[in-house]
Motif scaffolding. Structure first.
Motif, PDB file in Angstrom:
ATOM      1  N   SER A 189       4.822  -0.726   8.443  1.00  0.00           N
ATOM      2  CA  SER A 189       5.154   0.580   7.870  1.00  0.00           C
ATOM      3  C   SER A 189       6.650   0.673   7.594  1.00  0.00           C
ATOM      4  CB  SER A 189       4.738   1.701   8.824  1.00  0.00           C
ATOM      5  OG  SER A 189       3.335   1.785   8.957  1.00  0.00           O
ATOM      6  N   ILE A 190       6.988   1.252   6.436  1.00  0.00           N
ATOM      7  CA  ILE A 190       8.386   1.449   6.054  1.00  0.00           C
ATOM      8  C   ILE A 190       8.649   2.953   6.042  1.00  0.00           C
ATOM      9  CG2 ILE A 190      10.124   1.080   4.266  1.00  0.00           C
ATOM     10  CD1 ILE A 190       8.439  -1.310   3.310  1.00  0.00           C
ATOM     11  N   PRO A 191       9.531   3.460   6.917  1.00  0.00           N
ATOM     12  CA  PRO A 191       9.790   4.900   6.973  1.00  0.00           C
ATOM     13  C   PRO A 191      10.276   5.455   5.641  1.00  0.00           C
ATOM     14  CG  PRO A 191      10.706   3.802   8.904  1.00  0.00           C
ATOM     15  CD  PRO A 191      10.296   2.719   7.943  1.00  0.00           C
ATOM     16  N   ARG A 192       9.747   6.604   5.270  1.00  0.00           N
ATOM     17  CA  ARG A 192      10.129   7.203   3.984  1.00  0.00           C
ATOM     18  C   ARG A 192      11.590   7.629   3.972  1.00  0.00           C
ATOM     19  NH1 ARG A 192       7.755  13.414   4.018  1.00  0.00           N
ATOM     20  NH2 ARG A 192       9.189  14.166   5.610  1.00  0.00           N
ATOM     21  N   VAL A 212      20.136   5.701  -0.599  1.00  0.00           N
ATOM     22  CA  VAL A 212      19.203   6.819  -0.797  1.00  0.00           C
ATOM     23  C   VAL A 212      17.953   6.621   0.059  1.00  0.00           C
ATOM     24  CG1 VAL A 212      20.009   7.300  -3.128  1.00  0.00           C
ATOM     25  CG2 VAL A 212      18.161   5.653  -2.786  1.00  0.00           C
ATOM     26  N   ARG A 213      17.158   7.683   0.203  1.00  0.00           N
ATOM     27  CA  ARG A 213      15.909   7.576   0.932  1.00  0.00           C
ATOM     28  C   ARG A 213      14.955   6.606   0.234  1.00  0.00           C
ATOM     29  NH1 ARG A 213      16.994  13.020   2.539  1.00  0.00           N
ATOM     30  NH2 ARG A 213      16.252  13.464   4.680  1.00  0.00           N
ATOM     31  N   PHE A 214      14.205   5.872   1.058  1.00  0.00           N
ATOM     32  CA  PHE A 214      13.246   4.913   0.504  1.00  0.00           C
ATOM     33  C   PHE A 214      12.211   5.597  -0.380  1.00  0.00           C
ATOM     34  CE2 PHE A 214       9.162   2.785   0.621  1.00  0.00           C
ATOM     35  CZ  PHE A 214       9.501   1.500   0.228  1.00  0.00           C
ATOM     36  N   ASN A 215      11.785   6.803  -0.020  1.00  0.00           N
ATOM     37  CA  ASN A 215      10.695   7.427  -0.779  1.00  0.00           C
ATOM     38  C   ASN A 215      11.075   7.768  -2.211  1.00  0.00           C
ATOM     39  OD1 ASN A 215      12.322   9.673  -0.267  1.00  0.00           O
ATOM     40  ND2 ASN A 215      10.620  10.995   0.330  1.00  0.00           N
ATOM     41  N   THR A 216      12.391   7.746  -2.542  1.00  0.00           N
ATOM     42  CA  THR A 216      12.802   8.015  -3.917  1.00  0.00           C
ATOM     43  C   THR A 216      12.604   6.806  -4.827  1.00  0.00           C
ATOM     44  OG1 THR A 216      15.113   7.382  -3.478  1.00  0.00           O
ATOM     45  CG2 THR A 216      14.514   9.691  -3.147  1.00  0.00           C
ATOM     46  N   SER A 217      12.143   5.684  -4.254  1.00  0.00           N
ATOM     47  CA  SER A 217      11.867   4.494  -5.081  1.00  0.00           C
ATOM     48  C   SER A 217      10.645   4.709  -5.967  1.00  0.00           C
ATOM     49  CB  SER A 217      11.646   3.266  -4.204  1.00  0.00           C
ATOM     50  OG  SER A 217      10.495   3.420  -3.381  1.00  0.00           O
ATOM     51  N   THR A 277       4.493  21.634  -4.234  1.00  0.00           N
ATOM     52  CA  THR A 277       3.488  21.536  -5.308  1.00  0.00           C
ATOM     53  C   THR A 277       4.088  20.983  -6.595  1.00  0.00           C
ATOM     54  OG1 THR A 277       3.921  23.852  -5.887  1.00  0.00           O
ATOM     55  CG2 THR A 277       2.098  23.403  -4.380  1.00  0.00           C
ATOM     56  N   GLY A 278       5.406  20.983  -6.710  1.00  0.00           N
ATOM     57  CA  GLY A 278       6.024  20.464  -7.920  1.00  0.00           C
ATOM     58  C   GLY A 278       6.426  19.001  -7.817  1.00  0.00           C
ATOM     59  N   SER A 279       6.020  18.323  -6.742  1.00  0.00           N
ATOM     60  CA  SER A 279       6.435  16.931  -6.524  1.00  0.00           C
ATOM     61  C   SER A 279       5.899  16.014  -7.604  1.00  0.00           C
ATOM     62  CB  SER A 279       5.940  16.458  -5.155  1.00  0.00           C
ATOM     63  OG  SER A 279       6.146  15.070  -5.020  1.00  0.00           O
ATOM     64  N   ALA A 280       6.749  15.083  -8.054  1.00  0.00           N
ATOM     65  CA  ALA A 280       6.314  14.077  -9.025  1.00  0.00           C
ATOM     66  C   ALA A 280       5.560  12.955  -8.335  1.00  0.00           C
ATOM     67  CB  ALA A 280       7.523  13.510  -9.761  1.00  0.00           C
ATOM     68  N   GLY A 281       5.555  12.983  -7.012  1.00  0.00           N
ATOM     69  CA  GLY A 281       4.876  11.920  -6.264  1.00  0.00           C
ATOM     70  C   GLY A 281       5.870  10.878  -5.801  1.00  0.00           C
ATOM     71  N   HIS A 282       6.157  10.849  -4.508  1.00  0.00           N
ATOM     72  CA  HIS A 282       7.091   9.871  -3.957  1.00  0.00           C
ATOM     73  C   HIS A 282       6.351   8.897  -3.051  1.00  0.00           C
ATOM     74  CE1 HIS A 282       9.497  13.561  -4.786  1.00  0.00           C
ATOM     75  NE2 HIS A 282      10.332  12.673  -5.307  1.00  0.00           N
ATOM     76  N   ALA A 283       7.074   7.863  -2.591  1.00  0.00           N
ATOM     77  CA  ALA A 283       6.493   6.880  -1.673  1.00  0.00           C
ATOM     78  C   ALA A 283       6.494   7.484  -0.276  1.00  0.00           C
ATOM     79  CB  ALA A 283       7.281   5.573  -1.719  1.00  0.00           C
ATOM     80  N   LEU A 331       0.857  -1.182   0.000  1.00  0.00           N
ATOM     81  CA  LEU A 331       0.000   0.000   0.000  1.00  0.00           C
ATOM     82  C   LEU A 331       0.893   1.232   0.000  1.00  0.00           C
ATOM     83  CD1 LEU A 331      -2.419  -1.248   2.802  1.00  0.00           C
ATOM     84  CD2 LEU A 331      -2.723  -1.485   0.333  1.00  0.00           C
ATOM     85  N   ILE A 332       0.718   2.077  -1.001  1.00  0.00           N
ATOM     86  CA  ILE A 332       1.584   3.249  -1.170  1.00  0.00           C
ATOM     87  C   ILE A 332       0.734   4.512  -1.167  1.00  0.00           C
ATOM     88  CG2 ILE A 332       3.328   4.368  -2.604  1.00  0.00           C
ATOM     89  CD1 ILE A 332       3.780   1.629  -3.963  1.00  0.00           C
ATOM     90  N   GLY A 333       1.076   5.428  -0.275  1.00  0.00           N
ATOM     91  CA  GLY A 333       0.450   6.747  -0.271  1.00  0.00           C
ATOM     92  C   GLY A 333       1.440   7.748  -0.814  1.00  0.00           C
ATOM     93  N   THR A 334       1.086   8.432  -1.906  1.00  0.00           N
ATOM     94  CA  THR A 334       2.012   9.382  -2.526  1.00  0.00           C
ATOM     95  C   THR A 334       1.708  10.805  -2.088  1.00  0.00           C
ATOM     96  OG1 THR A 334       0.734   9.969  -4.507  1.00  0.00           O
ATOM     97  CG2 THR A 334       1.942   7.888  -4.557  1.00  0.00           C
TER      98      THR A 334
END
Length: 568
Positions: free
Chosen positions: A184-187, A214-219, A159-165, A142-145
């Motif tokens: 839960s996996i920390p971003r 790198v940070r997980f949210n950049t996946s 506001t310019g985010s491409a959407g990360h994890a 389950l991914i919330g962007t």
């Protein structure tokens, strides 16, 4: 007022014609022969499927229930029996849509087609198992962007985010559906993102290079990475390959909470967070829409003010949402279930193996077998990154993190699950346990040959080295590869080798279920020997194999979905 008494079709609420059958726990479309059929939405862009005043002949009705209603009661809603509440629990995302599919009638079919048109999907790019299966444990990512799409979301963050994890949860549902774990996996967790083959808009594939440290949210989002890359990163991190993924943006929180009429949350103190726009006094509140989104995004006013504190408040929110979805107030309200179906299909993006209402319905029914008291929320154990002076990221707390990953991999519950067993099951369990009881041979007397039946290449040789040099099992030999792969390691032995089998089981950490009474074979010297076949559960030479003995780290923070907790 029931559907019969509504009169003209324009006055009939289609939701009022969906009725809970207390005998089956399923919703049915109840239309009397004289009742006009209400218009329902068709697929996007399609013309209306039927004129508002069209009458539906009784013979065209399809029912989930096996019998017609008693004479004189067609079209009336039957009161729901309290006991039926647990028969078909429709849980969260996919499960909320099951209601519509289980119902019958022309209106139900057309509405199903409409919902199919709502679903957005993207390729899993071969990163999944190929989709969940009903007879196996289920792992849903389950991914919330943080992608700012839709009206009203401009004021949140970049506001310019491409959407990360931004929020990621690995939902593991046990094979027997008795328990589940939401991990839960920390971003801000430092990970290695692998190379990601990714399907482009024109159908071609491009390999997006991986990144180390790198940070997980950049996946997700970074360099064109799609959810399939987040899926690969989770597999690399945890050893668990997800079956499917679901992605939700800001709008999902707002529309789903509004569809159920809000969720109940608790605050231990006043919160005034200008960044998330949440301003609430201490106490209990019912939140929905914008306020619900602000709640799950707040972090500066709770805990230590970081992402780990926000994870805890998100887990409390999801617990509250699940309790609301399972409540009688939701399950017996056709109008709420229709709103949930609409909101869920519009707000979520799923993988290509989960791209229809039928598949979501099947997943929902599997999830619906869960009891919230056995649904555990927890977080991957982490510590502050020691390489940083100003702490901004975290790294794995190696030992405890691996314990948690092992429990998920091996389908071990984080809660104590009490199961009812038949006399036959009790006898079988006792017989399995008895295989470990009795005298044990000395290690030097154990004669065994080792085969690789699904473990990584070279495992049989490494285990043999361990047995001979460290465990004292000198009468052992490498027998190469087994003819077939096994999920679990097994030890086959003849009755007169039981004492040897018990001794080897103790050395290897084998459970009674892994011991297979049978026949011995002859080794290279022509002597009778046992057969140890290393399965896919083999973790390495000298590593104990009994997954059932796995335990959660003592200091692991966890909570279950049935309990109300107040955000601090």
């Amino acid at each position: 007022m029931d559907a019969q008494g509504r009169g003209r079709a324009g006055d009939i609420d289609p939701a009022d014609q969906w009725v809970l059958n207390p005998d089956t726990g399923e919703y049915e479309l109840r239309l009397s022969p004289s009742a006009a059929q209400s218009p329902v939405p068709g697929p996007r862009g399609a013309a209306p499927a039927a004129a508002p005043d069209r009458e539906v002949p009784p013979q065209r009705r399809r029912r989930s229930a096996p019998e017609e209603p008693p004479p004189g009661r067609a079209g009336r809603r039957r009161p729901a029996k309290k006991k039926s509440r647990g028969k078909r629990v429709l849980l969260w995302t996919g499960g909320t849509m099951a209601f519509v599919v289980l119902a019958g009638g022309t209106a139900g079919y057309l509405y199903l087609q409409h919902l199919n048109g709502n679903i957005q999907s993207v390729s899993d790019d071969g990163a999944s198992t190929g989709g969940f299966q009903k007879d196996k444990a289920i792992n849903i990512l389950l991914i919330g962007t943080d992608k700012r799409t839709g009206s009203g979301n401009e004021g949140y963050g970049d506001t310019g985010s491409a959407g990360h994890a931004d929020t990621t949860i690995l939902l593991h549902v046990s094979k027997d559906r008795s328990n589940a774990t939401a991990l839960s996996i920390p971003r801000d967790l430092i990970v290695d993102v692998p190379d990601c083959p990714t399907t482009q808009e024109d159908g071609t594939q491009k390999v997006i290079p991986g990144s180390s440290g790198v940070r997980f949210n950049t996946s997700l989002g970074q360099d064109g990475r799609t959810p399939s890359c987040t899926m690969r990163t989770v597999t690399e991190l945890t050893g668990v390959t997800p079956d499917n993924f679901m992605v939700a943006d800001f709008n999902a929180v707002k529309t789903l909470t509004s569809a159920v009429g809000g969720v109940d949350v608790c605050l231990a103190k006043d919160i005034d967070d200008p960044d998330s726009h949440l301003k609430l006094p201490a106490g209990e509140h019912t939140i929905e829409g914008e306020q619900a989104l602000a709640f799950v995004r707040t972090r500066h006013s709770v805990g230590f003010g970081g992402d780990l504190s926000r994870i805890e408040i998100q887990q409390q929110f999801l617990s509250a949402l699940m309790r609301k979805l399972k409540s009688n107030d939701t399950l017996t309200s056709p109008s709420k279930m229709l709103k949930l179906a609409e909101a869920g299909t519009e707000a979520l993006t799923v993988d290509s193996k989960l791209d229809s209402i039928g598949k979501l319905k099947d997943l929902g029914l599997e999830l619906g077998k869960l009891n919230t008291k056995n649904l555990t929320f927890t977080t991957v154990p982490v510590v502050d990154n020691p390489a940083e002076t100003v702490k901004a990221t975290v790294v794995l707390k190696e030992g405890p993190a691996q314990q948690v990953f092992d429990m998920v991999q091996n389908d071990v519950s984080f809660t104590e699950v009490k199961k009812k067993e038949s006399e036959k099951e009790k006898k079988e369990a006792a017989a399995v346990a008895a295989r470990l009881e009795g005298e044990k041979s000395e290690p030097s007397e154990i004669r065994v040959r080792v085969l690789n039946g699904g473990a990584s290449s070279g495992s049989a040789g490494r285990e043999l080295t361990y047995l001979q040099n460290e465990a004292g099992v000198t009468k052992s030999e490498n027998a190469g590869n087994a003819p077939t792969d096994l999920a679990k390691t097994t030890l086959e032995y003849a009755p007169d080798q039981a004492d040897q089998a018990r001794a080897l089981a103790e050395i290897l950490g084998l459970s009674g279920a892994a011991m297979k009474p049978g026949e011995s074979v002859t080794n290279s010297q022509g002597l009778p020997t046992m057969t140890l076949t290393l399965g896919k559960d083999f973790k390495g030479a000298g590593v104990k194999l009994d997954a059932t003995s796995a335990k959660a780290p003592e200091d692991l923070q966890k909570s279950t979905a049935d309990k109300v907790e107040c955000a601090k």
